[in-house]
Design a protein around this motif. Structure first.
Motif, PDB file in Angstrom:
ATOM      1  N   LYS A 189       0.863  -1.184   0.000  1.00  0.00           N
ATOM      2  CA  LYS A 189       0.000   0.000   0.000  1.00  0.00           C
ATOM      3  C   LYS A 189       0.897   1.230   0.000  1.00  0.00           C
ATOM      4  O   LYS A 189       1.717   1.411   0.907  1.00  0.00           O
TER       5      LYS A 189
ATOM      6  N   ASP B 189      -2.555  10.205   3.534  1.00  0.00           N
ATOM      7  CA  ASP B 189      -3.941   9.792   3.749  1.00  0.00           C
ATOM      8  C   ASP B 189      -4.638  10.787   4.673  1.00  0.00           C
ATOM      9  O   ASP B 189      -4.565  10.682   5.887  1.00  0.00           O
TER      10      ASP B 189
ATOM     11  N   ASP C  30       1.767   6.521   5.383  1.00  0.00           N
ATOM     12  CA  ASP C  30       0.771   5.537   4.949  1.00  0.00           C
ATOM     13  C   ASP C  30       1.209   4.827   3.657  1.00  0.00           C
ATOM     14  O   ASP C  30       0.453   4.025   3.110  1.00  0.00           O
TER      15      ASP C  30
ATOM     16  N   GLU D 225      -9.323   3.567   2.321  1.00  0.00           N
ATOM     17  CA  GLU D 225      -8.856   3.659   0.930  1.00  0.00           C
ATOM     18  C   GLU D 225      -7.789   2.636   0.578  1.00  0.00           C
ATOM     19  O   GLU D 225      -7.642   2.265  -0.584  1.00  0.00           O
TER      20      GLU D 225
ATOM     21  N   THR E 117      -0.252  -0.358   5.881  1.00  0.00           N
ATOM     22  CA  THR E 117      -0.683   0.332   7.098  1.00  0.00           C
ATOM     23  C   THR E 117      -2.199   0.483   6.958  1.00  0.00           C
ATOM     24  O   THR E 117      -2.707   1.554   6.673  1.00  0.00           O
TER      25      THR E 117
HETATM   26 ZN    ZN Z   1      -4.666   4.781   4.813  1.00  0.00          ZN
END
Ligand code: ZN
Ligand code: BES
Ligand code: MN
Length: 500
Positions: free
Chosen positions: A264, A269, A287, A348, A374
């Motif tokens: 990710k 974020d 993030d 997300e 995360t």
């Molecule tokens: Zn996030």
């Protein structure tokens, strides 16, 4: 930090580290130094509470009779539990003790404890590795630091009878440390510096190690139908990217299917329209740590020329609110064809991973896929900052990861998956929604959504690293800040099970 190996000797200048076992048992080198200094070490010990416990240390300054400017007595504890991790911690502790001491060089002369789980060249290599890991510092934005506030220590010599052999044992570990450093740098950079495009630019640096790199831009991802990943990105002025790294270290392997690592990479974020509270929002620059770990891991594997075929995929977006941002209630179509109702724009990461995972499987047909993210605050509620959450559809893979985590000091705790949790993300208007219906099991429902994008037959593990990616306190081998949690674990997993 300059790290080298040499034969045991009492240095003529700088700091010297000697070992003391539990209950003040001096190791041979410590005995020698004690004799040479007229018993200074024993006197220093009896003047305080130092018992030789692991993690303890005391310093004797300018002892008479030798040239060294100080002797550090390093507690090693009981020999029977002294293993590779203990050796790394010893090396890290030395750096922590001396970094700001004014010393420029230190010689570490720790004899292999009798009955320990490690000795000889391997012991020296692990001490050096720990010293290197702890030496990391992210100081590029400190412009006003005075010279006497900067670390003084810049050279570590680990003394051992087989210095050349120790150097050879250290070499692959140094390449893993390079990967750890690279990940820590990426994670520490603020979001105005690292966003999808600049992250991709950094990842391209791995080309010099023989890693093949492809970067997909927004148009290419749109053509592939990655509506979930692009939905997250659409509120930001920074365009999304998908970075693919390939290391083919086993071209003649019988099973050429790669092991895939997927991260990710939300470079910031904010939560999007489901915006987060202001307090602590700055943390969300990290993030993207899952993606950062994937890059550092690929650097480690390529750097030490691992005999493995590995693919690293990074899904890179920035999650911001704006006039073009996606709304709660939007329905997005993923590359797999499945649709997702976006109830909360702050959930997300799973949207990004869903498309990145599908692309990875379609394009590279991996035998194993491991993602890092995360992903949820809920995993911090469950496990705190001590262990990462592990989810897996395969018991053997889970067991291997747990073992690799314990061996590298990056422990993971297995969490459940199951049908009842899975039902919780069914949507009334789409195939699924991006959050569960209740308040419970937030890390599990997130993992269930990812699981819906794993093809049959693919062994899959998901690491929720939200609690372990950033540390507010120093540990022996990890200074506070970005930890690069996952690089060492996954490098070890590859070394133990997927090479050769
Ligand atoms: Zn996030
Ligand atoms: N990036 C966060 C998770 C996170 C929180 C990581 C704290 C590190 C520290 C993730 O995108 C997120 O916002 N998750 C939400 C999910 C919720 C909306 C279902 C969360 O955990 O609150
Ligand atoms: Mn979020």
């Amino acid at each position: 930090m300059k790290i080298s190996f040499g034969p045991p000797a009492i240095p003529r200048s700088g700091a010297l580290v000697v070992g003391v076992l539990q209950d003040r048992v001096l190791q041979p080198m410590a005995e020698r130094v004690d004799k040479a200094t007229g018993g200074s070490l024993k006197r220093a010990m009896s003047a305080g509470r130092f018992k030789g416990e692991r993690g303890q240390s005391i310093v004797v300054l300018t002892p008479h009779g030798i040239g060294a400017s100080r002797v550090v007595l390093l507690g090693l504890g009981k020999p029977d539990s002294f293993d590779a991790l203990a050796a790394q911690n010893a090396g890290g502790k030395v750096v922590a003790d001396l970094a700001h001491s004014g010393e420029k060089a230190v010689a570490i002369a720790i004899d292999p404890p009798k009955g320990a789980k490690i000795g000889g060249a391997a012991l020296a290599a692990e001490i050096a590795y720990g010293a290197r890991l702890r030496s990391y510092r992210f100081d590029k934005y400190r412009t006003k630091e005075k010279p006497d506030q900067k670390p003084s220590l810049d050279a570590v010599t680990v003394m051992c009878a087989g210095a050349a052999e120790a150097g050879r044992a250290y070499a692959p570990r140094a390449r893993v440390a390079d990967g750890v450093y690279f990940t820590r740098d990426l994670v520490s950079e603020p979001a105005n510096v690292i966003y999808p495009e600049t992250f991709a630019r950094e990842a391209r640096k791995l080309a010099r190690l023989g890693v093949k790199i492809d970067v997909l831009d927004r148009r290419q991802m749109a053509r592939l139908g990655m509506g979930a990943l692009l939905g997250v990105a659409q509120g930001s002025a920074h365009e999304a990217r998908l970075v693919v790294l390939r290391w083919n270290g086993a071209p003649r392997a019988r099973d050429k299917r790669p092991i895939a690592f997927l991260g990710k990479g939300v470079t910031f974020d904010s939560g999007g329209l489901s915006i987060k509270p202001a307090g602590g929002m700055e943390d969300m620059k990290w993030d993207m740590a899952g993606a950062g770990v994937v890059v550092g891991l690929m650097m480690a594997l390529a750097g030490r020329k691992a005999k493995v075929n590995a693919v690293g995929v990074c899904g890179l977006v920035e999650n911001l609110p704006s006039a073009t941002a996606q709304r709660p209630g939007d329905v997005v179509r993923t590359m797999s064809g499945q649709t997702i109702e976006v109830i909360n724009t702050d959930a997300e990461g799973r949207l990004v991973l869903a498309d990145a995972m599908w692309y990875c499987q379609e394009r590279y047909n991996p035998k194993v896929l491991i993602d890092l993210a995360t992903l949820t605050g809920a995993i911090i509620i469950a496990l705190g900052h001590e262990q990462a959450g592990l989810f897996a559809n395969d018991d053997e893979l889970a067991a291997r990861m747990i073992a690799a985590g314990l061996a590298t000091g990056e422990p993971v705790w297995r969490m459940p998956l199951g049908e009842a949790y899975d039902r919780d993300i069914n949507s009334d208007i789409a195939d699924m929604k991006n959050v569960g219906s209740g308040r419970g099991a937030g890390s599990i429902t997130a993992a269930q959504l990812l699981g819906r994008f794993i093809k049959p037959g693919v062994k899959w593990a998901h690491l929720d690293i939200a609690g372990v990616t950033w540390s507010k306190k120093d540990t022996p081998t990890v200074p506070k800040g970005g930890t690069a949690f996952g690089v060492r674990l996954l490098d070890r997993l590859v070394a133990e099970h997927y090479e050769g």
